[in-house]
Design a protein around this motif. Structure first.
Motif, PDB file in Angstrom:
ATOM      1  N   THR A  55       0.597  -1.022   0.113  1.00 36.88           N
ATOM      2  CA  THR A  55       0.041   0.016  -0.063  1.00 36.88           C
ATOM      3  C   THR A  55       1.015   1.192  -0.219  1.00 36.88           C
ATOM      4  O   THR A  55       0.781   2.068  -0.671  1.00 36.88           O
ATOM      5  CB  THR A  55      -0.954  -0.043   1.221  1.00 36.88           C
ATOM      6  OG1 THR A  55      -1.756  -0.996   1.033  1.00 36.88           O
ATOM      7  CG2 THR A  55      -1.766   1.190   1.190  1.00 36.88           C
ATOM      8  N   ARG A  59       1.331   4.346  -2.690  1.00 40.10           N
ATOM      9  CA  ARG A  59       1.427   5.928  -2.359  1.00 40.10           C
ATOM     10  C   ARG A  59       2.617   6.771  -2.838  1.00 40.10           C
ATOM     11  O   ARG A  59       2.592   7.924  -3.206  1.00 40.10           O
ATOM     12  CB  ARG A  59       1.205   6.360  -1.061  1.00 40.10           C
ATOM     13  CG  ARG A  59      -0.286   5.757  -0.399  1.00 40.10           C
ATOM     14  CD  ARG A  59      -0.422   6.053   1.086  1.00 40.10           C
ATOM     15  NE  ARG A  59      -1.622   5.489   1.299  1.00 40.10           N
ATOM     16  CZ  ARG A  59      -1.639   4.780   2.634  1.00 40.10           C
ATOM     17  NH1 ARG A  59      -0.628   4.382   3.249  1.00 40.10           N
ATOM     18  NH2 ARG A  59      -2.740   4.207   3.049  1.00 40.10           N
ATOM     19  N   HIS A  83      -3.321  -6.132  -2.225  1.00 37.62           N
ATOM     20  CA  HIS A  83      -2.787  -4.776  -1.544  1.00 37.62           C
ATOM     21  C   HIS A  83      -1.737  -4.308  -2.951  1.00 37.62           C
ATOM     22  O   HIS A  83      -2.104  -3.069  -3.426  1.00 37.62           O
ATOM     23  CB  HIS A  83      -1.843  -4.800  -0.402  1.00 37.62           C
ATOM     24  CG  HIS A  83      -2.775  -4.913   0.827  1.00 37.62           C
ATOM     25  ND1 HIS A  83      -3.361  -3.819   1.633  1.00 37.62           N
ATOM     26  CD2 HIS A  83      -3.073  -5.729   1.838  1.00 37.62           C
ATOM     27  CE1 HIS A  83      -3.937  -3.969   2.414  1.00 37.62           C
ATOM     28  NE2 HIS A  83      -3.970  -5.181   2.674  1.00 37.62           N
ATOM     29  N   SER A  86      -4.159  -3.281  -5.915  1.00 37.80           N
ATOM     30  CA  SER A  86      -4.935  -2.310  -5.581  1.00 37.80           C
ATOM     31  C   SER A  86      -4.037  -1.093  -5.701  1.00 37.80           C
ATOM     32  O   SER A  86      -4.127   0.016  -6.114  1.00 37.80           O
ATOM     33  CB  SER A  86      -5.455  -2.148  -4.172  1.00 37.80           C
ATOM     34  OG  SER A  86      -6.109  -1.205  -3.714  1.00 37.80           O
ATOM     35  N   ALA A  87      -2.727  -1.232  -5.118  1.00 34.25           N
ATOM     36  CA  ALA A  87      -1.828  -0.020  -5.293  1.00 34.25           C
ATOM     37  C   ALA A  87      -1.591   0.256  -6.803  1.00 34.25           C
ATOM     38  O   ALA A  87      -1.319   1.315  -7.107  1.00 34.25           O
ATOM     39  CB  ALA A  87      -0.348  -0.312  -4.284  1.00 34.25           C
TER      40      ALA A  87
END
Length: 198
Positions: A55, A59, A83, A86-87
């Motif tokens: 995650t 970002r 994760h 999704s990232a």
């Protein structure tokens, strides 16, 4: 102030390591440095830490983060792969899309499944050809995931009209129809759901 990797190593509790990784995203100068530091933490034995790292890499962004996220997408744990996927999707760039598509060629079926599911979040016409390829995968779980994702991506469209891929040789409806004869019941069920969404 700069947080050293040794600080993370000195914290033994997985939750504390996750929080420390979050702090790293904001305290270390330069995306490449942060991505490298976080990427090294992908070797942590704790699943929650590896998920937090994935995650965090999303970002941070940047090319180094993409490399590490590609590795996280191949993690042995499904939650870490989720994760990572999704990232990658949240990065919204062509390079991240390429990392997801590349994972469709991974030798492990669970990784290919995660990649097929991640394509659903990407959406758009560019995911149709990779999903068509995944729908022909040797593993039934991957075929099923690809068909479920294809059903989501084509929902509300005329699946009997829109071609899959650049050659236009097959429509989503034809792909679902062919999959209804698959040897695996899960795949046949996904195909039926895809046809029903038309």
């Amino acid at each position: 102030r700069q947080v050293e990797l040794a600080t993370i190593d000195s914290i033994v509790d997985g939750i504390h390591r996750s929080r420390a990784l979050g702090v790293l995203q904001h305290t270390v100068a330069g995306k490449a440095n942060v991505a490298e530091l976080l990427g090294k933490a992908l070797m942590d034995p704790d699943v929650s830490v590896r998920g937090a790292v994935a995650t965090g890499l999303g970002r941070v962004g940047g090319d180094r983060a993409l490399v590490w996220l590609g590795q996280a997408l191949a993690d042995s744990d499904g939650e870490v792969r989720r994760h990572a996927a999704s990232a990658l999707v949240s990065m919204k760039n062509g390079k991240a899309f390429a990392v997801i598509v590349e994972a469709l060629g991974n030798p492990h079926p669970d990784v290919r499944c995660s990649a097929a599911q991640a394509l659903g979040a990407v959406g758009g016409d560019k995911v149709l050809a990779p999903l068509k390829k995944a729908a022909a995968d040797a593993d039934a779980k991957v075929r099923s995931a690809a068909l479920a994702t294809l059903a989501l991506v084509t929902q509300g469209r005329e699946v009997g009209v829109n071609p899959l891929g650049k050659d236009g040789s097959e429509t989503a409806f034809e792909l679902f129809e062919k999959a209804m004869a698959d040897s695996d019941a899960r795949v046949r069920s996904r195909a039926i759901s895809g046809v029903e969404r038309e």
